[in-house]
Design an enzyme around this catalytic site. Sequence first.
Site, PDB file in Angstrom:
ATOM      1  CG  HIS A 137      -0.516   0.283   2.513  1.00 21.30           C
ATOM      2  ND1 HIS A 137      -0.403   1.566   3.009  1.00 21.30           N
ATOM      3  CD2 HIS A 137      -0.147  -0.533   3.531  1.00 21.30           C
ATOM      4  CE1 HIS A 137       0.008   1.514   4.268  1.00 21.30           C
ATOM      5  NE2 HIS A 137       0.186   0.255   4.610  1.00 21.30           N
ATOM      6  CD  GLU A 183      -3.243  -1.197   4.714  1.00 20.57           C
ATOM      7  OE1 GLU A 183      -3.106  -2.223   5.378  1.00 20.57           O
ATOM      8  OE2 GLU A 183      -3.037  -0.046   5.200  1.00 20.57           O
ATOM      9  CD  GLU A 184      -2.335   2.591   7.149  1.00 22.61           C
ATOM     10  OE1 GLU A 184      -3.091   2.000   7.945  1.00 22.61           O
ATOM     11  OE2 GLU A 184      -1.101   2.493   7.172  1.00 22.61           O
ATOM     12  CG  ASP A 212       1.504  -2.860   5.450  1.00 23.85           C
ATOM     13  OD1 ASP A 212       2.152  -1.845   5.749  1.00 23.85           O
ATOM     14  OD2 ASP A 212       0.275  -2.970   5.619  1.00 23.85           O
ATOM     15  CG  HIS A 299      -0.910   3.909  12.131  1.00 24.60           C
ATOM     16  ND1 HIS A 299      -2.133   3.312  12.130  1.00 24.60           N
ATOM     17  CD2 HIS A 299      -0.283   3.449  11.029  1.00 24.60           C
ATOM     18  CE1 HIS A 299      -2.256   2.516  11.071  1.00 24.60           C
ATOM     19  NE2 HIS A 299      -1.123   2.582  10.393  1.00 24.60           N
TER      20      HIS A 299
HETATM   21 ZN   LIG Z   1      -0.702   1.339   8.708  1.00 22.44          ZN
END
Ligand SMILES: [Zn+2]
Length: 339
Positions: A137, A183-184, A212, A299
């Site tokens: 992603h 994706e997130e 990922d 994140h």
């Molecule tokens: Zn992530």
Amino acid sequence: MVIRRFTVTGVSLAVTLGAALLGADPTVAATPQAGTAPRPSAASGAAHAAAPDIDVAKVQAHLTELHAIAQRNGGNRRSTGQGYRDSVAYVKNKLKAAGYAISEQPCTSGCSSGAGPNLIAEWPQGDAGTVYMFGSHLDGVGAGPGINDNGSGSAALLETALTLARENPAMAARVRFGWWTDEEQGLNGSDFYVRSLSRTERARIKAYYNFDMVASTNGGYFINHVDSAAAAPMKEYWDSLKLQPEENTEGAGRSDDYSFEQAGIPTSGYAMGAGARKTSAQAAKWGGTAYRSYDPCYHQSCDTTANINATGLNRSADGIAYTLWKRAVSGTGGGASAG
Ligand SMILES: [Zn+2]
């Protein structure tokens, strides 16, 4: 990698148990390159059994560009923002110059409103009926520039794709790369892509490999469905480095391989871990700090180019190339067989 934990369905649980019961693929025991570096990249351009070494400095240069893109666009590369669109343009321009057939696929259903497109690139050689797909992603969260998550997988794949074009070996199978949007926000770009394929097109994809978070600073060496046939070359490479990889339990159902898995396509991939904590046993075998997150900046705004484990990034990129060559380059013995 997405935060949300997906409910483990009966189907995916059965797959996991099945893989565990089957145990390691017997072909994994043969590690022809055990303890040795892949061949130097100076060899001639004909078909070769050995994969090239991916230059980690070039992978890091892509990360520097992705970081700069975030900085120019409010500090992030979220799927709905200009930081994502600029990331797509960066990857696309590099691939275009290298000779790839490229398409941008707008996500017209299931994605966040305003999300940018998936980017698909196919190397136009080898049997079109036998496709090995490699994906990452390309979007990030809003909180930061998303360099480990998931500039790392995106950049490792990009440099592998550029190396394939440069080496231009004779191909047995078709190689297709995907850089996924949104994706997130729930694995939405890859889900849309898989749903857009006809039954025939899906059947052509013999395996999908996902990347990922492949450079976590306190990370470990994790492989999706580690004992499956699809995972065999990924495991073979990390085994040759004596890394003792483990199943990617933290990432199960939390990245784009899940979209392919739901369609019955064999999947694998590398990951070095996200917000879960390293165990003392893992710290003993891999180093790093026990009881601390694999990626302490998961994140967060500190997921910058400083949040990269260059050794892990190098081992991941080289294993991606190893797997691609083993599966799709002719003369390697693994090209035409299903993963
Ligand atoms: Zn992530």
